[in-house]
Motif scaffolding. Sequence first.
Motif, PDB file in Angstrom:
ATOM      1  N   GLY A 150      11.607   0.594 -53.147  1.00  0.00           N
ATOM      2  CA  GLY A 150      10.935  -0.095 -54.231  1.00  0.00           C
ATOM      3  C   GLY A 150      11.816  -1.199 -54.798  1.00  0.00           C
ATOM      4  O   GLY A 150      12.400  -1.979 -54.061  1.00  0.00           O
ATOM      5  N   ALA A 151      11.941  -1.230 -56.101  1.00  0.00           N
ATOM      6  CA  ALA A 151      12.777  -2.223 -56.777  1.00  0.00           C
ATOM      7  C   ALA A 151      14.152  -1.661 -57.127  1.00  0.00           C
ATOM      8  O   ALA A 151      14.845  -2.195 -57.999  1.00  0.00           O
ATOM      9  CB  ALA A 151      12.081  -2.725 -58.030  1.00  0.00           C
ATOM     10  N   LEU A 152      14.543  -0.599 -56.448  1.00  0.00           N
ATOM     11  CA  LEU A 152      15.820   0.053 -56.741  1.00  0.00           C
ATOM     12  C   LEU A 152      16.979  -0.942 -56.638  1.00  0.00           C
ATOM     13  O   LEU A 152      17.128  -1.646 -55.645  1.00  0.00           O
ATOM     14  CB  LEU A 152      16.051   1.200 -55.757  1.00  0.00           C
ATOM     15  N   ALA A 153      17.793  -0.996 -57.674  1.00  0.00           N
ATOM     16  CA  ALA A 153      19.006  -1.818 -57.671  1.00  0.00           C
ATOM     17  C   ALA A 153      20.206  -0.888 -57.577  1.00  0.00           C
ATOM     18  O   ALA A 153      20.274   0.143 -58.252  1.00  0.00           O
ATOM     19  CB  ALA A 153      19.083  -2.668 -58.937  1.00  0.00           C
ATOM     20  N   LEU A 154      21.158  -1.247 -56.723  1.00  0.00           N
ATOM     21  CA  LEU A 154      22.315  -0.409 -56.466  1.00  0.00           C
ATOM     22  C   LEU A 154      23.598  -1.142 -56.808  1.00  0.00           C
ATOM     23  O   LEU A 154      23.652  -2.376 -56.817  1.00  0.00           O
ATOM     24  CB  LEU A 154      22.345   0.005 -54.986  1.00  0.00           C
ATOM     25  N   PHE A 240      13.817   7.653 -59.133  1.00  0.00           N
ATOM     26  CA  PHE A 240      13.187   8.502 -60.139  1.00  0.00           C
ATOM     27  C   PHE A 240      14.196   9.131 -61.094  1.00  0.00           C
ATOM     28  O   PHE A 240      13.872  10.078 -61.808  1.00  0.00           O
ATOM     29  CB  PHE A 240      12.377   9.591 -59.440  1.00  0.00           C
ATOM     30  N   SER A 241      15.392   8.602 -61.099  1.00  0.00           N
ATOM     31  CA  SER A 241      16.395   9.098 -62.038  1.00  0.00           C
ATOM     32  C   SER A 241      17.082   7.918 -62.709  1.00  0.00           C
ATOM     33  O   SER A 241      17.168   6.830 -62.133  1.00  0.00           O
ATOM     34  CB  SER A 241      17.441   9.961 -61.314  1.00  0.00           C
ATOM     35  N   ARG A 242      17.531   8.139 -63.893  1.00  0.00           N
ATOM     36  CA  ARG A 242      18.224   7.089 -64.628  1.00  0.00           C
ATOM     37  C   ARG A 242      19.616   6.929 -64.039  1.00  0.00           C
ATOM     38  O   ARG A 242      20.356   7.923 -63.892  1.00  0.00           O
ATOM     39  CB  ARG A 242      18.315   7.450 -66.104  1.00  0.00           C
ATOM     40  N   PRO A 243      20.024   5.709 -63.691  1.00  0.00           N
ATOM     41  CA  PRO A 243      21.363   5.511 -63.128  1.00  0.00           C
ATOM     42  C   PRO A 243      22.443   6.016 -64.081  1.00  0.00           C
ATOM     43  O   PRO A 243      22.385   5.778 -65.290  1.00  0.00           O
ATOM     44  CB  PRO A 243      21.457   3.988 -62.935  1.00  0.00           C
ATOM     45  N   ALA A 244      23.398   6.741 -63.510  1.00  0.00           N
ATOM     46  CA  ALA A 244      24.503   7.230 -64.335  1.00  0.00           C
ATOM     47  C   ALA A 244      25.358   6.057 -64.800  1.00  0.00           C
ATOM     48  O   ALA A 244      25.564   5.094 -64.068  1.00  0.00           O
ATOM     49  CB  ALA A 244      25.342   8.228 -63.541  1.00  0.00           C
ATOM     50  N   ALA A 245      25.847   6.157 -66.019  1.00  0.00           N
ATOM     51  CA  ALA A 245      26.698   5.103 -66.562  1.00  0.00           C
ATOM     52  C   ALA A 245      28.139   5.344 -66.127  1.00  0.00           C
ATOM     53  O   ALA A 245      28.709   6.416 -66.360  1.00  0.00           O
ATOM     54  CB  ALA A 245      26.608   5.092 -68.085  1.00  0.00           C
ATOM     55  N   HIS A 246      28.726   4.380 -65.438  1.00  0.00           N
ATOM     56  CA  HIS A 246      30.102   4.492 -64.981  1.00  0.00           C
ATOM     57  C   HIS A 246      30.914   3.333 -65.537  1.00  0.00           C
ATOM     58  O   HIS A 246      30.439   2.198 -65.596  1.00  0.00           O
ATOM     59  CB  HIS A 246      30.168   4.474 -63.451  1.00  0.00           C
ATOM     60  N   ASP A 247      32.129   3.639 -65.926  1.00  0.00           N
ATOM     61  CA  ASP A 247      33.039   2.604 -66.392  1.00  0.00           C
ATOM     62  C   ASP A 247      33.773   2.047 -65.173  1.00  0.00           C
ATOM     63  O   ASP A 247      34.697   2.666 -64.663  1.00  0.00           O
ATOM     64  CB  ASP A 247      34.032   3.191 -67.399  1.00  0.00           C
ATOM     65  N   CYS A 248      33.328   0.905 -64.690  1.00  0.00           N
ATOM     66  CA  CYS A 248      33.881   0.325 -63.468  1.00  0.00           C
ATOM     67  C   CYS A 248      35.169  -0.449 -63.717  1.00  0.00           C
ATOM     68  O   CYS A 248      35.746  -0.998 -62.768  1.00  0.00           O
ATOM     69  CB  CYS A 248      32.838  -0.568 -62.798  1.00  0.00           C
TER      70      CYS A 248
END
Length: 284
Positions: A150-154, A240-248
């Motif tokens: 779909g519109a998934l952004a990675l 279908f899941s909220r992206p986890a927030a990571h401190d990059c």
Amino acid sequence: MKILVTGATGNVGGQVVSQLATTPHELTVATRDGVCPDGMVGNALKVDFEQPPVASPQFDAIFIVRPPHLADPALFVRFLAPHARDTRIVFLSVQGADTAGYLPHAKIEKAITAMGFPHVYIRPSYFMENLTTTLWPELEKHRRIYLPAGALALDWVSVRDVAAVAVAALTGCVQTASITVCSGHQTDFRTLCEIINRATGAQVRYQPASLWGYCRYMRRSGAAWSFIMIMLLLHFLPRFSRPAAHDCRATAAVLGRKPDTLDAFVRRHHAQFAALAEETRQEK
């Protein structure tokens, strides 16, 4: 330092070996036949996770890559058991292993922790190299990326950066027990194709697939169900899941620079992507 690297013939392991080869550390490469692969520098040690461990020298640090077909943490416990408990273990894990206990990587992480080893779990986001490996056959044959994303952004990272973080962890330059290797930039597949086309003149496109259409197409193409399930885990379920927030920021701090961008990756592999444009012109 004496460092053992498993998975040396793979993408990340090979890069770890390459980067360690330029350091003064004593490098040993683990292979199933005990022979150092052509072009690699270092000693060789016979290691087969599916067989009882053979007598092994002690190491200051060990880099572990899980072979895709092995999920039983007991195999890795058996491999690590003879090693001193002050050996630093750097394990190539996956994002989500800290929260999804059902993942094989999560079970291996838990086992390493229980054994008492000092450790760093490397949890990379989505590999840029998937473009030149798992996604390449479809790009080469049909000039498209065909996924049920779909519109998934990675968040895309290069193997080079993941390996650099692993080398830092092996040599004691990462002080945390785990680190998520990420760039902090989310890019969807449609935008990705635009980046490739703009840089190389290729005319690749992103074609979103339905779940069932993708499974049917891949099975007709000869893909095993195990491979299809991995692709769905990477490209379908995250929708279908909220992206986890990571401190990059930790990635940039370890690297001492900003992580690779997709534009830089495409430029580095320009010849391979540009060949798609040349083949398109020849077909016309």
